[in-house]
Design a protein around this motif. Structure first.
Motif, PDB file in Angstrom:
ATOM      1  N   MET A  70      40.598  31.461  21.303  1.00 33.30           N
ATOM      2  CA  MET A  70      41.344  32.077  22.378  1.00 33.30           C
ATOM      3  C   MET A  70      40.634  31.760  23.682  1.00 33.30           C
ATOM      4  SD  MET A  70      42.226  36.043  22.977  1.00 33.30           S
ATOM      5  CE  MET A  70      43.962  36.155  22.772  1.00 33.30           C
ATOM      6  N   GLN A  71      41.431  31.497  24.701  1.00 35.93           N
ATOM      7  CA  GLN A  71      40.880  31.158  26.011  1.00 35.93           C
ATOM      8  C   GLN A  71      41.521  32.052  27.059  1.00 35.93           C
ATOM      9  OE1 GLN A  71      41.364  27.057  27.103  1.00 35.93           O
ATOM     10  NE2 GLN A  71      39.595  27.129  28.431  1.00 35.93           N
ATOM     11  N   ILE A  72      40.709  32.565  27.983  1.00 33.25           N
ATOM     12  CA  ILE A  72      41.208  33.407  29.073  1.00 33.25           C
ATOM     13  C   ILE A  72      40.668  32.860  30.380  1.00 33.25           C
ATOM     14  CG2 ILE A  72      41.418  35.487  27.685  1.00 33.25           C
ATOM     15  CD1 ILE A  72      38.823  36.472  28.966  1.00 33.25           C
ATOM     16  N   CYS A  73      41.393  33.180  31.466  1.00 30.20           N
ATOM     17  CA  CYS A  73      40.912  32.808  32.804  1.00 30.20           C
ATOM     18  C   CYS A  73      41.316  33.903  33.774  1.00 30.20           C
ATOM     19  CB  CYS A  73      41.441  31.445  33.247  1.00 30.20           C
ATOM     20  SG  CYS A  73      43.204  31.384  33.535  1.00 30.20           S
ATOM     21  N   LEU A  74      40.592  33.957  34.870  1.00 29.81           N
ATOM     22  CA  LEU A  74      40.861  34.953  35.896  1.00 29.81           C
ATOM     23  C   LEU A  74      42.077  34.505  36.703  1.00 29.81           C
ATOM     24  CD1 LEU A  74      39.582  37.589  36.885  1.00 29.81           C
ATOM     25  CD2 LEU A  74      38.321  36.272  38.561  1.00 29.81           C
ATOM     26  N   ARG A  75      43.031  35.383  36.893  1.00 31.30           N
ATOM     27  CA  ARG A  75      44.272  35.026  37.575  1.00 31.30           C
ATOM     28  C   ARG A  75      44.017  34.583  39.019  1.00 31.30           C
ATOM     29  NH1 ARG A  75      48.452  39.718  38.082  1.00 31.30           N
ATOM     30  NH2 ARG A  75      46.536  40.572  38.923  1.00 31.30           N
ATOM     31  N   ASP A  76      43.111  35.259  39.731  1.00 34.39           N
ATOM     32  CA  ASP A  76      42.846  34.936  41.126  1.00 34.39           C
ATOM     33  C   ASP A  76      42.015  33.673  41.293  1.00 34.39           C
ATOM     34  OD1 ASP A  76      44.252  37.154  41.879  1.00 34.39           O
ATOM     35  OD2 ASP A  76      42.477  38.439  41.993  1.00 34.39           O
ATOM     36  N   ASN A  77      41.238  33.319  40.295  1.00 30.65           N
ATOM     37  CA  ASN A  77      40.409  32.118  40.349  1.00 30.65           C
ATOM     38  C   ASN A  77      40.377  31.492  38.958  1.00 30.65           C
ATOM     39  OD1 ASN A  77      38.583  30.127  40.867  1.00 30.65           O
ATOM     40  ND2 ASN A  77      36.954  31.467  41.569  1.00 30.65           N
ATOM     41  N   PRO A  78      41.250  30.519  38.687  1.00 29.76           N
ATOM     42  CA  PRO A  78      41.326  29.928  37.354  1.00 29.76           C
ATOM     43  C   PRO A  78      40.047  29.197  36.921  1.00 29.76           C
ATOM     44  CG  PRO A  78      43.258  29.354  38.652  1.00 29.76           C
ATOM     45  CD  PRO A  78      42.305  30.032  39.568  1.00 29.76           C
ATOM     46  N   LYS A  79      39.171  28.904  37.860  1.00 27.81           N
ATOM     47  CA  LYS A  79      37.911  28.240  37.490  1.00 27.81           C
ATOM     48  C   LYS A  79      37.022  29.166  36.656  1.00 27.81           C
ATOM     49  CE  LYS A  79      37.805  25.249  41.531  1.00 27.81           C
ATOM     50  NZ  LYS A  79      37.094  24.907  42.769  1.00 27.81           N
ATOM     51  N   ILE A  80      37.215  30.464  36.833  1.00 28.21           N
ATOM     52  CA  ILE A  80      36.440  31.427  36.041  1.00 28.21           C
ATOM     53  C   ILE A  80      37.212  31.645  34.745  1.00 28.21           C
ATOM     54  CG2 ILE A  80      35.547  33.774  35.928  1.00 28.21           C
ATOM     55  CD1 ILE A  80      35.386  33.737  38.978  1.00 28.21           C
ATOM     56  N   SER A  81      36.661  31.126  33.663  1.00 30.70           N
ATOM     57  CA  SER A  81      37.348  31.217  32.376  1.00 30.70           C
ATOM     58  C   SER A  81      36.332  31.422  31.266  1.00 30.70           C
ATOM     59  CB  SER A  81      38.177  29.955  32.122  1.00 30.70           C
ATOM     60  OG  SER A  81      37.317  28.829  32.043  1.00 30.70           O
ATOM     61  N   GLY A  82      36.835  31.771  30.114  1.00 36.73           N
ATOM     62  CA  GLY A  82      35.992  31.952  28.935  1.00 36.73           C
ATOM     63  C   GLY A  82      36.822  31.706  27.691  1.00 36.73           C
ATOM     64  N   GLY A  93      32.881  37.767  31.857  1.00 36.62           N
ATOM     65  CA  GLY A  93      32.812  39.111  32.453  1.00 36.62           C
ATOM     66  C   GLY A  93      31.883  39.161  33.643  1.00 36.62           C
ATOM     67  N   VAL A  94      30.724  38.499  33.558  1.00 33.58           N
ATOM     68  CA  VAL A  94      29.750  38.479  34.650  1.00 33.58           C
ATOM     69  C   VAL A  94      30.320  37.721  35.843  1.00 33.58           C
ATOM     70  CG1 VAL A  94      27.456  37.700  35.326  1.00 33.58           C
ATOM     71  CG2 VAL A  94      27.812  38.669  33.051  1.00 33.58           C
ATOM     72  N   GLU A  95      30.910  36.568  35.565  1.00 37.62           N
ATOM     73  CA  GLU A  95      31.492  35.766  36.654  1.00 37.62           C
ATOM     74  C   GLU A  95      32.654  36.500  37.317  1.00 37.62           C
ATOM     75  OE1 GLU A  95      32.488  32.000  34.985  1.00 37.62           O
ATOM     76  OE2 GLU A  95      30.411  31.361  34.839  1.00 37.62           O
ATOM     77  N   ALA A  96      33.466  37.171  36.513  1.00 38.16           N
ATOM     78  CA  ALA A  96      34.592  37.926  37.075  1.00 38.16           C
ATOM     79  C   ALA A  96      34.073  39.068  37.951  1.00 38.16           C
ATOM     80  CB  ALA A  96      35.476  38.465  35.957  1.00 38.16           C
ATOM     81  N   ARG A  97      33.032  39.752  37.506  1.00 37.90           N
ATOM     82  CA  ARG A  97      32.468  40.849  38.296  1.00 37.90           C
ATOM     83  C   ARG A  97      31.909  40.323  39.623  1.00 37.90           C
ATOM     84  NH1 ARG A  97      28.408  42.940  35.125  1.00 37.90           N
ATOM     85  NH2 ARG A  97      26.859  41.825  36.327  1.00 37.90           N
ATOM     86  N   HIS A  98      31.191  39.178  39.575  1.00 36.58           N
ATOM     87  CA  HIS A  98      30.666  38.590  40.811  1.00 36.58           C
ATOM     88  C   HIS A  98      31.807  38.185  41.749  1.00 36.58           C
ATOM     89  CE1 HIS A  98      26.497  38.711  39.783  1.00 36.58           C
ATOM     90  NE2 HIS A  98      26.641  37.940  38.694  1.00 36.58           N
ATOM     91  N   PHE A  99      32.862  37.623  41.160  1.00 40.06           N
ATOM     92  CA  PHE A  99      34.010  37.229  41.975  1.00 40.06           C
ATOM     93  C   PHE A  99      34.616  38.443  42.673  1.00 40.06           C
ATOM     94  CE2 PHE A  99      38.589  36.605  42.435  1.00 40.06           C
ATOM     95  CZ  PHE A  99      38.609  35.480  43.235  1.00 40.06           C
ATOM     96  N   LEU A 100      34.803  39.542  41.941  1.00 44.13           N
ATOM     97  CA  LEU A 100      35.391  40.753  42.525  1.00 44.13           C
ATOM     98  C   LEU A 100      34.475  41.377  43.570  1.00 44.13           C
ATOM     99  CD1 LEU A 100      36.976  42.356  39.344  1.00 44.13           C
ATOM    100  CD2 LEU A 100      38.142  41.198  41.225  1.00 44.13           C
ATOM    101  N   GLU A 101      33.171  41.348  43.340  1.00 44.02           N
ATOM    102  CA  GLU A 101      32.228  41.872  44.338  1.00 44.02           C
ATOM    103  C   GLU A 101      32.287  41.047  45.616  1.00 44.02           C
ATOM    104  OE1 GLU A 101      28.470  41.882  42.331  1.00 44.02           O
ATOM    105  OE2 GLU A 101      28.916  43.712  41.212  1.00 44.02           O
ATOM    106  N   ASN A 102      32.371  39.715  45.461  1.00 48.47           N
ATOM    107  CA  ASN A 102      32.481  38.850  46.645  1.00 48.47           C
ATOM    108  C   ASN A 102      33.785  39.114  47.394  1.00 48.47           C
ATOM    109  OD1 ASN A 102      30.003  37.623  46.300  1.00 48.47           O
ATOM    110  ND2 ASN A 102      30.829  35.942  45.082  1.00 48.47           N
ATOM    111  N   GLU A 103      34.848  39.358  46.648  1.00 48.28           N
ATOM    112  CA  GLU A 103      36.126  39.688  47.287  1.00 48.28           C
ATOM    113  C   GLU A 103      36.014  40.981  48.089  1.00 48.28           C
ATOM    114  OE1 GLU A 103      39.359  38.288  47.350  1.00 48.28           O
ATOM    115  OE2 GLU A 103      38.272  36.501  46.722  1.00 48.28           O
ATOM    116  N   LYS A 104      35.356  41.981  47.519  1.00 45.68           N
ATOM    117  CA  LYS A 104      35.178  43.247  48.234  1.00 45.68           C
ATOM    118  C   LYS A 104      34.357  43.041  49.503  1.00 45.68           C
ATOM    119  CE  LYS A 104      35.548  46.495  44.403  1.00 45.68           C
ATOM    120  NZ  LYS A 104      34.835  47.506  43.600  1.00 45.68           N
ATOM    121  N   LYS A 105      33.317  42.226  49.413  1.00 44.56           N
ATOM    122  CA  LYS A 105      32.494  41.952  50.593  1.00 44.56           C
ATOM    123  C   LYS A 105      33.303  41.246  51.670  1.00 44.56           C
ATOM    124  CE  LYS A 105      28.079  41.668  48.154  1.00 44.56           C
ATOM    125  NZ  LYS A 105      26.999  40.763  47.719  1.00 44.56           N
ATOM    126  N   GLN A 106      34.133  40.303  51.263  1.00 45.06           N
ATOM    127  CA  GLN A 106      34.961  39.588  52.240  1.00 45.06           C
ATOM    128  C   GLN A 106      35.975  40.527  52.888  1.00 45.06           C
ATOM    129  OE1 GLN A 106      36.690  36.253  50.239  1.00 45.06           O
ATOM    130  NE2 GLN A 106      34.795  35.045  50.305  1.00 45.06           N
TER     131      GLN A 106
END
Length: 140
Positions: free
Chosen positions: A1-13, A33-46
């Motif tokens: 099974m493969q998943i990716c983050l909807r907002d950033n498809p480069k982040i996948s697992g 999960g770690v990459e998705a959390r970092h992505f969301l934290e960066n979004e909040k900072k922006q």
């Protein structure tokens, strides 16, 4: 099974699914999960940075508007004072001088008309001025 983050498809697992396992994004898909959390934290900072920039732009616009209001007041104030003094002067002249004949009566009547026009002009200009800059006239 493969998943990716909807907002950033480069982040996948991805992971192998066998049987009826319970999958967790933070454990089963590697670093997803770690990459998705970092992505969301960066979004909040922006978003926070954009909010701060918006507030700074708003403050700058308010400062520029206050400067414009001050300049407008400084231009309008002498005009209003001049009209008022002219009106008071003509009023005093009309009170002191008594008409001696038809020519002086016409002159005195003309002075009264000029007085009323001047006072009306001052009043209407001040009313327009007050309506235009009512929200921050005294906020300096």
């Amino acid at each position: 099974m493969q998943i990716c983050l909807r907002d950033n498809p480069k982040i996948s697992g991805s992971c192998q699914v066998s049987g009826a396992l319970t999958l967790h994004a933070s454990k089963s898909f590697g670093y997803f999960g770690v990459e998705a959390r970092h992505f969301l934290e960066n979004e909040k900072k922006q978003v926070q940075r954009e909010r701060c920039l918006l507030l700074d732009r708003k403050k700058q616009m308010e400062k520029e508007l206050a400067i414009e209001r001050r300049e407008h007041v400084l231009w309008y104030f002498p005009f209003i004072v001049l009209c008022t003094l002219l009106g008071i002067g003509l009023l005093a002249l009309c009170i002191v001088v008594e008409p001696q004949g038809p020519v002086s009566s016409v002159g005195l009547s003309s002075a009264v008309v000029v007085l009323l026009c001047c006072l009306g002009l001052c009043g209407s200009n001040f009313q327009i001025f007050g309506a235009r800059f009512n929200s921050g006239l005294l906020k300096w």
